[in-house]
Every structure is written in C-alpha cells, then in structure tokens.
Design a protein around this motif. Structure first.
Motif, PDB file in Angstrom:
ATOM      1  N   UNK A  32      28.094  24.438  20.619  1.00  0.00           N
ATOM      2  CA  UNK A  32      26.837  23.951  21.426  1.00  0.00           C
ATOM      3  C   UNK A  32      26.477  24.747  22.679  1.00  0.00           C
ATOM      4  N   UNK A  33      27.383  25.220  23.403  1.00  0.00           N
ATOM      5  CA  UNK A  33      27.441  25.975  24.675  1.00  0.00           C
ATOM      6  C   UNK A  33      27.133  27.390  24.540  1.00  0.00           C
ATOM      7  N   UNK A  34      27.796  27.986  23.296  1.00  0.00           N
ATOM      8  CA  UNK A  34      27.773  29.588  23.625  1.00  0.00           C
ATOM      9  C   UNK A  34      27.121  30.239  22.368  1.00  0.00           C
ATOM     10  N   UNK A  35      26.586  29.172  21.447  1.00  0.00           N
ATOM     11  CA  UNK A  35      26.023  29.844  20.293  1.00  0.00           C
ATOM     12  C   UNK A  35      24.393  30.362  20.861  1.00  0.00           C
ATOM     13  N   UNK A  36      23.971  31.312  20.298  1.00  0.00           N
ATOM     14  CA  UNK A  36      22.460  31.859  20.322  1.00  0.00           C
ATOM     15  C   UNK A  36      21.824  30.925  19.548  1.00  0.00           C
ATOM     16  N   UNK A  37      21.443  29.863  19.930  1.00  0.00           N
ATOM     17  CA  UNK A  37      20.857  28.817  18.868  1.00  0.00           C
ATOM     18  C   UNK A  37      19.327  29.332  18.747  1.00  0.00           C
ATOM     19  N   UNK A  38      18.919  30.170  19.916  1.00  0.00           N
ATOM     20  CA  UNK A  38      17.286  30.664  19.935  1.00  0.00           C
ATOM     21  C   UNK A  38      17.181  31.574  18.648  1.00  0.00           C
ATOM     22  N   UNK A  39      18.272  32.190  17.952  1.00  0.00           N
ATOM     23  CA  UNK A  39      18.108  32.847  17.001  1.00  0.00           C
ATOM     24  C   UNK A  39      18.772  32.382  15.610  1.00  0.00           C
ATOM     25  N   UNK A  40      19.183  31.367  15.806  1.00  0.00           N
ATOM     26  CA  UNK A  40      19.724  30.557  14.558  1.00  0.00           C
ATOM     27  C   UNK A  40      19.067  29.528  14.308  1.00  0.00           C
ATOM     28  N   UNK A  41      19.443  28.096  14.635  1.00  0.00           N
ATOM     29  CA  UNK A  41      18.830  26.864  14.199  1.00  0.00           C
ATOM     30  C   UNK A  41      17.606  26.562  14.737  1.00  0.00           C
ATOM     31  N   UNK A  42      17.526  26.760  16.227  1.00  0.00           N
ATOM     32  CA  UNK A  42      16.319  26.535  16.911  1.00  0.00           C
ATOM     33  C   UNK A  42      15.286  27.494  16.549  1.00  0.00           C
ATOM     34  N   UNK A  43      15.655  28.840  16.148  1.00  0.00           N
ATOM     35  CA  UNK A  43      14.460  29.659  15.683  1.00  0.00           C
ATOM     36  C   UNK A  43      13.762  29.150  14.146  1.00  0.00           C
ATOM     37  N   UNK A  44      14.667  28.412  13.579  1.00  0.00           N
ATOM     38  CA  UNK A  44      14.086  28.043  12.215  1.00  0.00           C
ATOM     39  C   UNK A  44      13.369  26.771  12.242  1.00  0.00           C
ATOM     40  N   UNK A  45      13.446  25.947  13.527  1.00  0.00           N
ATOM     41  CA  UNK A  45      12.878  24.668  13.622  1.00  0.00           C
ATOM     42  C   UNK A  45      11.231  24.775  13.423  1.00  0.00           C
ATOM     43  N   UNK A  46      10.928  23.835  12.830  1.00  0.00           N
ATOM     44  CA  UNK A  46       9.312  23.656  12.379  1.00  0.00           C
ATOM     45  C   UNK A  46       8.596  23.451  13.580  1.00  0.00           C
ATOM     46  N   UNK A  47       9.131  22.962  14.607  1.00  0.00           N
ATOM     47  CA  UNK A  47       8.519  22.476  15.808  1.00  0.00           C
ATOM     48  C   UNK A  47       8.021  24.060  16.606  1.00  0.00           C
ATOM     49  N   UNK A  48       8.574  25.165  16.031  1.00  0.00           N
ATOM     50  CA  UNK A  48       8.105  26.410  16.677  1.00  0.00           C
ATOM     51  C   UNK A  48       6.499  26.562  16.535  1.00  0.00           C
ATOM     52  N   UNK A  49       6.057  25.963  15.489  1.00  0.00           N
ATOM     53  CA  UNK A  49       4.707  26.149  14.990  1.00  0.00           C
ATOM     54  C   UNK A  49       3.734  25.538  15.833  1.00  0.00           C
ATOM     55  N   UNK A  50       2.437  25.722  15.867  1.00  0.00           N
ATOM     56  CA  UNK A  50       1.267  24.888  16.540  1.00  0.00           C
ATOM     57  C   UNK A  50       1.326  23.487  16.210  1.00  0.00           C
ATOM     58  N   UNK A  51       1.072  22.589  16.812  1.00  0.00           N
ATOM     59  CA  UNK A  51       0.546  22.552  18.174  1.00  0.00           C
ATOM     60  C   UNK A  51       1.663  22.744  19.386  1.00  0.00           C
ATOM     61  N   UNK A  52       3.016  22.716  19.136  1.00  0.00           N
ATOM     62  CA  UNK A  52       3.905  22.605  20.253  1.00  0.00           C
ATOM     63  C   UNK A  52       4.441  23.886  20.371  1.00  0.00           C
ATOM     64  N   UNK A  53       4.853  24.700  19.413  1.00  0.00           N
ATOM     65  CA  UNK A  53       5.326  25.974  19.570  1.00  0.00           C
ATOM     66  C   UNK A  53       6.430  25.937  20.560  1.00  0.00           C
ATOM     67  N   UNK A  54       7.532  24.940  20.423  1.00  0.00           N
ATOM     68  CA  UNK A  54       8.647  24.775  20.963  1.00  0.00           C
ATOM     69  C   UNK A  54       9.799  24.083  20.171  1.00  0.00           C
ATOM     70  N   UNK A  55      10.821  24.892  19.853  1.00  0.00           N
ATOM     71  CA  UNK A  55      11.745  24.061  19.009  1.00  0.00           C
ATOM     72  C   UNK A  55      12.499  22.920  19.623  1.00  0.00           C
ATOM     73  N   UNK A  56      12.997  21.963  18.738  1.00  0.00           N
ATOM     74  CA  UNK A  56      13.905  21.141  19.208  1.00  0.00           C
ATOM     75  C   UNK A  56      15.162  21.608  19.813  1.00  0.00           C
ATOM     76  N   UNK A  57      15.668  21.237  20.964  1.00  0.00           N
ATOM     77  CA  UNK A  57      16.680  21.948  21.639  1.00  0.00           C
ATOM     78  C   UNK A  57      18.143  21.307  20.952  1.00  0.00           C
ATOM     79  N   UNK A  58      18.131  21.986  19.954  1.00  0.00           N
ATOM     80  CA  UNK A  58      19.379  21.547  19.019  1.00  0.00           C
ATOM     81  C   UNK A  58      20.709  21.684  19.579  1.00  0.00           C
ATOM     82  N   UNK A  59      20.866  22.705  20.586  1.00  0.00           N
ATOM     83  CA  UNK A  59      22.219  23.087  21.041  1.00  0.00           C
ATOM     84  C   UNK A  59      22.297  21.925  21.872  1.00  0.00           C
TER      85      UNK A  59
END
Length: 452
Positions: free
Chosen positions: A87-114
């Motif tokens: 949770x501390x060292x993973x590049x979540x921005x290219x793993x789980x968080x990149x896949x998060x559906x919240x990345x799409x409009x209108x929010x365009x911001x992933x849930x901070x899974x890590x």
C-alpha cells in the motif's frame, strides 16, 4: 574541488525530520470513510485484475465504508500478506488506480485505493494474528531470501503446517523493503514490523548472514529439505563500462540507499553537493530525491532516451522535479573526469534515434562538474550462488527460468521475485510469485506432482 559534505550544520534536525517523514500521510477516519464511499463497488471491477495479487478491492473498500475495518484488512491479507508495505510502495497509479472507473468523466479522479488499503491494515485490531497454522505436517522447506517473495512463500507454507527455514544473506530480513526502498516511503521501521507480523504465524525459523553457494550449496539444501524456494533477488549492479569507474565518488545507487536506510544520524551521512544519477527507473528517482533531501545542492538524473521511455512512472518523475531534481534526457555517459583518485566531472553525449529507432550518440558532449556519481542502470542475477552445485536451475537470459507454477528446471526447486524471468520488478509481483509458488510446493508435498 567539492567533496562530500558531512558537517552537522548542513540541515537542521527539524529539516531532516521533515524531509524524511512519510510522503503519503495516513488517512484520518473521516477521510477514509469519505473516500471509501466514492467507490462504486463495480460488479466486474476492473481494479481487481489490475492488482497483481488479485485483492478484492471493492469488497475491502465496502467494509471500510461500513466500519468493518478488521474485515477489510482480512480481505487484503488473504490475497497479499504484505499488503501494508505494498500500500505504501506500489505504483498504484499504473495498477489498480489506473483501472478505476472513477478516472472517467465527470470526476476523472480514481479512488485512492492504495491509501485506503493502508488505512485498513494500519487500523485493524492487532491482538490476534489473522491466520491460523494447520497441524504440523513434518515437511521442511528451505526459503532462500527473505524479501517479499520469500516472506510470502514462507507464510503461505507455514499456514499449511509445513516447517520453514528462511535463509538470508543480510543481517536483517526484509530484502529490498528493508534495504532498497526510499526512507520516506517506508518509515518508522515498518519493514521490520511487517516481517515480525509475518513470523507470528509460527513454523518459520530465520537464518541470517547466509549466502547460497558459500555457506551451503544448492545440492545440500535439496537433500536436507523437502523443497526449496529461491527468492534471491538481483545481487549484482550493472556497470557503465567507463574508464575510471572504480574511483572514489562513483557508487551503485542501491548501496547508497541501503546505507541511508540503516543510518541513525542523517546529519553524519556523507552527501555530495553536485550529483549526477545515471538511470531512469525508480531507484534513480529514489536516490536523487533522497540526496536533495539530505542537503545536496544540485542533483541531475541523466537518461539516455526521452522521459516517456523511463521505467519510473510519470508520477515518480513529477515527484523528482518537485524535489528540485533536474531530469536530463537524451544523454548517455561518455567519460569520467577524475583527479587524485576521485571523480570530478562527467561527460555526457547527446543521443538520438536512427532511422531504425536504434539509439546512437551524436558526438555532442556536455560536461557537468560533480563530486558524486550514482549508477542506477539496473541489476543482474549473480549465478555464483549455484557454485559447488552439481545441478543448477536453467536460466532464461540472465534470470532463472520457471514454468507457470514457478518451478525451475529442478524437480524440487521453485523461484520467484526479481531473480526470475517473469513480470516487472515490483514488490507486489514478488509477493504474488511467492504465494503462487507456495501453492505449487504444497501440492507437490501432498503428492500431486503434476500440479506442483
């Protein structure tokens, strides 16, 4: 000539404390519940397959939202026993968080899974270990290497009732989590605390300062134990191939990171004033940023291609720039300048791609005065660990070849982590290797040779 500066007045004690504090502060209860309620709990959640260890992310986040913190932690640890460090060292921005559906409009911001994963692990009730060891089977397994792969393998096998001896070349267990991660990513001895947590399952004996090929041969391990797992990591560092590379002031980045992580007084740790780091991965970013935070005046990362080719994520690159690190792309080291046995500068040659997209030098040289050069151009597997063995595992290129179950070419030897020919060199992948290999070893010990 500028030489490494170790005077105690370089920075104040408060500055050292602030510079090496946790860069991802823990979520408060309020923040965690607000963030957990942003999750849509997708039925076919794309974040789950994006996690190399297959954590059921919507499930654990839903448990946070409903105040079942222990249940959330259990869901994580079932899939990833090192879920706290990941949770501390993973590049979540290219793993789980990149896949998060919240990345799409209108929010365009992933849930901070890590950060939610860290919240769950950090806030679980720690009175009892979340796993129970099955009755002793009498089977013994040697796990060589106590990094993430070895720890995950040892824990899963111990849960099955097997007896594990965990060997490691270092004095402390933990592998790169203990010796190779930037200090501001794993603070407050967290790596050691997580090792202690893993060991609570029982059935795991630790042996430190043990080197395969020197202390004992692989042949001997195979005879003494029912099975062997190799989580050896990559012990060698690649060289630049330049004349004068052995002079003072030229060092492998991982060695410097290790020294920093084990240092009790950062004010007495030598750091250059003008530093160049050669490389484009996370190790290059880590050493560069830590040097700036130690008080270095000028730190430059030199990379032979454009920044889009760097293995360090855009997030890590931005972090380096925010720390005052200059990233110089399309240059490669040409030669070193030395004086009295110490590096004083480096010549960097401008690079480009030819018509076939092959990298080539242009002959244009830039000279940078330096007092310290760090090499962060990758590591290599040291096959001398198989010295004195009649049989050694087959290699695929420079790493150990394994099948889909992480078994090597030797019938009772498995391997995982950075030393094998699978997946990027990330902590989370190493954990999954160890977990999957443990399952295969258990099947083998049960007599199911085909699945083992």
């Amino acid at each position: 000539m500028n030489r490494p500066d170790i005077h105690s007045g370089r920075l104040s004690a408060e500055e050292y404390c602030r510079n090496f504090a946790d860069i991802k502060p823990a979520l408060s209860n309020y923040e965690a519940h607000i963030e957990a309620n942003r999750c849509l709990y997708c039925e076919a959640a794309p974040c789950i397959p994006a996690c190399p260890t297959g954590i059921n992310i919507p499930s654990f986040i839903n448990r946070i939202a409903t105040n079942n913190i222990d249940g959330a932690a259990q869901a994580i640890l079932d899939a990833n026993i090192l879920g706290g460090s990941c949770a501390r060292v993973c590049p979540t921005e290219i793993l789980c968080e990149q896949a998060c559906v919240r990345n799409h409009e209108p929010e365009c911001k992933a849930v901070t899974i890590g950060r939610l994963q860290r919240y769950a692990i950090d806030n679980r009730q720690a009175d009892d270990h979340p796993f129970t060891r099955l009755p002793d089977t009498g089977k013994t397994i040697a796990v060589v290497g106590s990094g993430p792969a070895g720890l995950a393998c040892a824990h899963h096998l111990a849960r099955e009732g097997h007896n594990i001896t965990l060997f490691d070349a270092w004095e402390k267990p933990g592998g790169l989590n203990e010796y190779g991660i930037a200090s501001y990513k794993l603070v407050d001895s967290y790596a050691r605390q997580e090792v202690d947590f893993v060991m609570e399952i029982g059935g795991i004996k630790q042996e430190s300062s043990f080197r395969l090929g020197q202390s004992i041969s692989l042949d001997q391990l195979r005879k003494q134990f029912s099975a062997v797992f190799l989580g050896l990591g990559l012990g060698g560092c690649n060289t630049l191939g330049l004349e004068g590379e052995q002079v003072a002031g030229v060092e492998d980045a991982l060695s410097a990171i290790s020294r920093l992580r084990q240092c009790n007084d950062l004010s007495q740790l030598p750091v250059g004033k003008r530093i160049v780091v050669i490389g484009g991965g996370n190790t290059a970013i880590d050493i560069a940023c830590q040097c700036k935070r130690l008080g270095a005046e000028e730190v430059t990362i030199a990379y032979r291609r454009g920044s889009q080719w760097m293995s360090a994520t855009p997030h890590e690159q931005a972090f380096a720039r925010d720390n005052g690190v200059r990233i110089l792309s399309w240059v490669q080291p040409s030669s070193l300048l030395t004086e009295d046995g110490r590096v004083t500068g480096i010549n960097l040659e401008k690079t480009t791609l030819d018509v076939n997209d092959n990298l080539q030098g242009t002959g244009e040289i830039t000279t940078i005065p330096i007092d310290t050069l760090y090499k962060a151009i990758g590591q290599n597997f040291l096959a001398d660990c198989f010295a004195n063995a009649n049989e050694s595992p087959e290699l695929n290129g420079s790493r150990i070849a394994t099948d889909k179950n992480f078994r090597t070419s030797l019938s009772n030897v498995w391997a995982g982590g950075d030393c094998i020919d699978k997946d990027p060199d990330l902590t989370v992948h190493a954990v999954e290797h160890g977990k999957q290999a443990a399952h295969a070893i258990h099947q083998y010990l049960q007599g199911d040779i085909e699945n083992g």
